[in-house]
Design an enzyme around this catalytic site. Sequence first.
Site, PDB file in Angstrom:
ATOM      1  N   LYS A 138      -4.140  60.318  18.443  1.00 40.94           N
ATOM      2  CA  LYS A 138      -4.548  60.549  19.803  1.00 40.94           C
ATOM      3  C   LYS A 138      -5.061  59.505  20.674  1.00 40.94           C
ATOM      4  O   LYS A 138      -4.818  59.581  21.872  1.00 40.94           O
ATOM      5  CB  LYS A 138      -5.717  61.832  19.534  1.00 40.94           C
ATOM      6  CG  LYS A 138      -5.332  63.117  18.944  1.00 40.94           C
ATOM      7  CD  LYS A 138      -6.606  64.076  19.107  1.00 40.94           C
ATOM      8  CE  LYS A 138      -6.266  65.377  18.241  1.00 40.94           C
ATOM      9  NZ  LYS A 138      -7.324  66.431  18.230  1.00 40.94           N
ATOM     10  N   LYS A 158     -14.577  50.711  15.241  1.00 41.52           N
ATOM     11  CA  LYS A 158     -14.895  51.212  16.710  1.00 41.52           C
ATOM     12  C   LYS A 158     -16.019  50.583  17.195  1.00 41.52           C
ATOM     13  O   LYS A 158     -16.091  50.696  18.592  1.00 41.52           O
ATOM     14  CB  LYS A 158     -14.763  52.820  16.395  1.00 41.52           C
ATOM     15  CG  LYS A 158     -13.616  53.373  15.810  1.00 41.52           C
ATOM     16  CD  LYS A 158     -13.799  54.883  16.212  1.00 41.52           C
ATOM     17  CE  LYS A 158     -12.595  55.715  15.713  1.00 41.52           C
ATOM     18  NZ  LYS A 158     -12.462  57.219  15.938  1.00 41.52           N
ATOM     19  N   LYS A 190      -0.866  54.773  12.076  1.00 40.61           N
ATOM     20  CA  LYS A 190      -0.799  56.178  11.918  1.00 40.61           C
ATOM     21  C   LYS A 190      -0.722  56.894  13.490  1.00 40.61           C
ATOM     22  O   LYS A 190      -1.124  56.230  14.386  1.00 40.61           O
ATOM     23  CB  LYS A 190      -2.062  56.641  11.657  1.00 40.61           C
ATOM     24  CG  LYS A 190      -2.385  58.044  11.125  1.00 40.61           C
ATOM     25  CD  LYS A 190      -3.667  58.448  10.666  1.00 40.61           C
ATOM     26  CE  LYS A 190      -3.938  60.065  10.289  1.00 40.61           C
ATOM     27  NZ  LYS A 190      -5.344  60.416  10.062  1.00 40.61           N
TER      28      LYS A 190
END
Length: 395
Positions: free
Chosen positions: A263, A165, A260
């Site tokens: 969101k 990230k 996976k």
Amino acid sequence: MAHATLSHSLILSSSRFSRLGYSTRFLRHANPLSLPLTRQRFRCYCSDQTSPSVRKRVVSGVQPTGSIHLGNYLGAIKNWVALQDTYETLFFIVDLHAITLPYDPQELRKATRDTAALYLACGVDISKASVFVQSHVRAHVDLMWLLSSSTPIGWLQKMTQFKEKSRKEGGENASVSLLTYPVLMAADILLYKSDFVPVGEDQKQHLELARDLAQRVNNLYGGRKWKKLGGRGGSVFKIPEPLIPQVGARVMSLTDGRSKMSKSAPSDQSRINLLDSKDLIADKIKRCKTDSFVDLEYDNAERPECNNLLSVYQIVSGKTKEEVMEECKDMSWGTFKPLLKDAVVEHLSPIQVRYQEITAESAYLDKVLTEGADKATEIAEVTIRNLKQAMGFYI
């Protein structure tokens, strides 16, 4: 919470919330400040000497970012409903984790309430479990700061999600909270002296960090050192163990069976949201990625999409793996997809109806969250008081 799902479970004693005592066999280390990450993961170093009649503790939570999707539900929330019958449970909305990346303040406020309402709509029973907002219990942040003083920065820099990230955020432009949020996650777990932590496969590293920090603090401040300061001695923290569901622990994307369901994925087509309409669900399943193999089967590494869709069908239909295989093994995708769509729609329909009822009663939801936070605070304050005493604070 990919930390959207904060699958850490801590089992909390309710008003019932009794103060538990634990004895610990401490790790011996020449220099406790250089205690390394443990190599044998999930090996508990503490012995639980509580009464067998005391129910074990579990706590878990989901981030209020984006819409809660089928992966969050099947991988976490649906399992909570079963856990609340066996354990002392608290489930919270991890809003503090939601601010590690750029976000919309107005959306965070709304999503926090919506997420709480979905917890209840999915079957979390407030007579068995407490539901609260993470930021409403100040002890989460207090414990994070206290744990930070014992956390080597090298441990955090090695975290996979930080590496991924921070690269996306441009390296030096990434927030400090993106580096330190695993310490907050550890605080979420350790604050309630959890026995088990429901985690997905991708969350094991965060649980390992929590376990390592618990062992480190126990070694630095527990035992006789704590007793000399007037404490009870023994371990400050209990070492939690992972609880990984055999089915549904990792629901994959509809557009890529090796990724996976998330969101944060750019395409909404990659996930089924719990509040999607019947028509939208039908369209997403119709267009989801499959393969060109004949028949359907589980556990073929070359067919990740097939394994994922069969697993989803298995869970929402309530059937066993053997029953699904017998029913679907000779089906084509054209036959199976409508079957899957009907099963998903039928499973989500009562959740959507209940969600609308709950959100229409604003005062009720406020009451649930306030009572849940009060119960959590009662437990958390004892943990903070014990740790501060063991660390030498004047209390």
